[in-house]
Motif scaffolding. Structure first.
Motif, mmCIF file in Angstrom:
data_model
loop_
_atom_site.group_PDB
_atom_site.id
_atom_site.type_symbol
_atom_site.label_atom_id
_atom_site.label_comp_id
_atom_site.label_asym_id
_atom_site.label_seq_id
_atom_site.Cartn_x
_atom_site.Cartn_y
_atom_site.Cartn_z
ATOM 1 N N GLY A 149 0.836 -1.210 0.000
ATOM 2 C CA GLY A 149 0.000 0.000 0.000
ATOM 3 C C GLY A 149 0.866 1.253 0.000
ATOM 4 N N SER A 166 -2.679 -8.664 -4.662
ATOM 5 C CA SER A 166 -3.711 -8.903 -3.641
ATOM 6 C C SER A 166 -4.671 -10.008 -4.083
ATOM 7 C CB SER A 166 -4.448 -7.613 -3.270
ATOM 8 O OG SER A 166 -5.077 -7.038 -4.381
ATOM 9 N N GLN A 170 -5.284 -13.353 -2.049
ATOM 10 C CA GLN A 170 -6.656 -13.680 -1.650
ATOM 11 C C GLN A 170 -7.026 -15.104 -2.076
ATOM 12 O OE1 GLN A 170 -9.921 -12.204 -3.889
ATOM 13 N NE2 GLN A 170 -11.109 -11.666 -2.057
ATOM 14 N N CYS A 192 -17.623 -8.228 5.683
ATOM 15 C CA CYS A 192 -17.292 -6.800 5.583
ATOM 16 C C CYS A 192 -18.600 -6.054 5.342
ATOM 17 C CB CYS A 192 -16.390 -6.533 4.387
ATOM 18 S SG CYS A 192 -14.773 -7.282 4.482
ATOM 19 N N GLU A 196 -17.362 -2.300 1.427
ATOM 20 C CA GLU A 196 -15.985 -2.590 1.842
ATOM 21 C C GLU A 196 -15.428 -3.787 1.078
ATOM 22 O OE1 GLU A 196 -13.762 -1.004 4.239
ATOM 23 O OE2 GLU A 196 -12.684 -2.215 2.764
ATOM 24 N N HIS A 198 -11.957 -4.583 1.176
ATOM 25 C CA HIS A 198 -10.722 -5.096 1.790
ATOM 26 C C HIS A 198 -11.079 -6.266 2.711
ATOM 27 C CE1 HIS A 198 -9.731 -0.853 0.844
ATOM 28 N NE2 HIS A 198 -8.601 -1.406 0.446
ATOM 29 N N ASP A 199 -10.861 -7.467 2.226
ATOM 30 C CA ASP A 199 -11.268 -8.621 3.051
ATOM 31 C C ASP A 199 -10.101 -9.524 3.433
ATOM 32 O OD1 ASP A 199 -10.740 -9.875 0.638
ATOM 33 O OD2 ASP A 199 -12.597 -11.036 0.615
ATOM 34 N N VAL A 245 -11.843 -0.906 6.614
ATOM 35 C CA VAL A 245 -10.767 0.086 6.780
ATOM 36 C C VAL A 245 -11.369 1.469 7.068
ATOM 37 C CG1 VAL A 245 -9.176 -1.154 5.244
ATOM 38 C CG2 VAL A 245 -10.541 0.723 4.311
#
Ligand code: B12
Length: 301
Positions: A149, A166, A170, A192, A196, A198-199, A245
């Motif tokens: 990031g 990512s 994942q 999430c 959202e 971002h898991d 997040v």
């Protein structure tokens, strides 16, 4: 309300005597036939016997079977998984030095930066086999993602590189998750909030809970709140873990979440987890990493 009060369900049955094969099978999600076959072929697990010849498994043997299934799930061959699981203090047995972890992390990063999927998977194979899932996530995968990031913010990696990395991670973590809803432990529902995406931390939390005896029901990214509520009603879990997040995404669902949090312990994780909102709902917010948070769940049951 204190964290201790919130987590009210034990993740595994209270440590009692040794287990018969059926009970062990239910707990670890490995069939009795396969447990007997592993014993015959690889010498793991190694049960005691009753006078009548029934197998009895200690907590230590249960740990070895869990470790073995974890290694096999990462792609390690069963014979090698048995050898590693049988070593005293199995998780530490291969004992990679910090330098080795650093080397594996840079191999992973280099492979992902270059879009070399096979090499990245090979680095992950070595990593999981060396330290197991919990340490691999805490010490290598999560720090790598955070660094990714930062590199993206500084313009050192492209959006394409970040997506490639990512998505590969994942896919790999979800591969490890196969069968995580089976066994005999209490249920945990993971999701999430809407919007959202971002898991990865949530998946990591699920893997860590699974390793501690929970059955994981994974609803994943961008879950509509109605669906979460419906799943909680159907599954009667002992824990609901949510991740975002962005604190705003938790706030947006707070009205619908309140009845859930009054019935089931709710854990909020990720950078958006807010103590203030959590205490208003009677939930628990944590800033711990997903593996440490699973330890906290375990400690407070
Ligand atoms: C991978 C990634 C993505 C992937 C996500 C893929 C996936 N399936 O998860 C994709 C490409 C989809 C993505 C999209 C976006 N992303 Co993004 N992403 C990341 C990245 C690089 C890694 C995230 C990650 O998995 N980290 C691993 C976790 C474990 O580490 P962590 O986030 O630091 O979490 C800590 C704790 O919060 C805790 N934790 C985390 N999750 C959980 C869960 C539980 C249950 C518990 C108990 C604990 C816990 O563990 C960690 C402590 O060790 C981060 C960089 C970063 N700093 O993390 C940006 C980052 C999260 N993304 C960001 C942004 C801005 C975006 C986008 C808006 C970009 C865009 N313009 O489209 C979109 C938003 C998408 C959306 N609607 O959600 C920002 C978020 C800023 C903010 N706070 O709002 C970050 C921080 C990048 C940055 N430096 O600006 N992203």
């Amino acid at each position: 309300m204190s964290v201790r009060q919130r987590y009210s369900v034990r993740p595994v049955e209270a440590a009692g005597g040794p287990l018969r094969i059926g009970e062990l099978s239910r707990r670890v999600g490995v069939s009795p036939d396969r447990l007997r076959a592993w014993e015959r072929r690889y010498g793991v697990p190694r049960p005691d016997r009753t006078d009548g010849g029934f197998r009895l498994y200690s907590a230590e043997e249960e740990g070895r079977v869990r470790r073995m299934t974890e290694l096999i799930a990462t792609g390690v061959a069963p014979a090698e998984a048995a050898r590693l699981a049988a070593a005293p203090e199995a998780p530490a047995a291969p004992g990679p030095a910090t330098g080795d972890l650093g080397r594996l992390r840079s191999e992973l990063a280099t492979a992902l930066d270059r879009f070399e999927g096979n090499r990245a998977h090979a680095a992950l194979d070595r990593l999981f086999a060396a330290v197991g899932i919990d340490a691999a996530l805490s010490e290598v995968v999560f720090p790598y993602l955070r660094e990714l990031g930062e590199c993206w913010m500084r313009g050192e990696v492209t959006v394409g590189q970040e997506h490639f990395a990512s998505r590969l991670i994942q896919g790999r973590l979800l591969g490890l998750a196969r069968g995580w809803d089976s066994g005999a432990g209490p249920r945990a529902v993971l999701a999430c909030p809407p919007g959202e995406l971002h898991d990865l931390g949530l998946i990591g939390h699920g893997l860590a809970l699974r390793n501690r005896g929970w059955r994981v029901f994974y609803l994943g990214a961008d879950t509509p709140c109605d669906s979460l509520v419906e799943a909680v009603e159907r599954l009667s879990p002992g824990l609901v873990a949510l991740s975002s997040v962005d604190a705003g995404r938790f706030a947006e669902i707070s009205d619908q979440l309140a009845p859930v949090a009054s019935a089931v312990p709710v854990l909020m994780g990720g950078a958006g987890a807010s103590e203030r909102l959590a205490s208003r709902l009677g939930a628990t917010a944590t800033r711990s990493n997903p593996v440490e948070a699973a330890d906290e769940v375990e400690r407070h049951t």
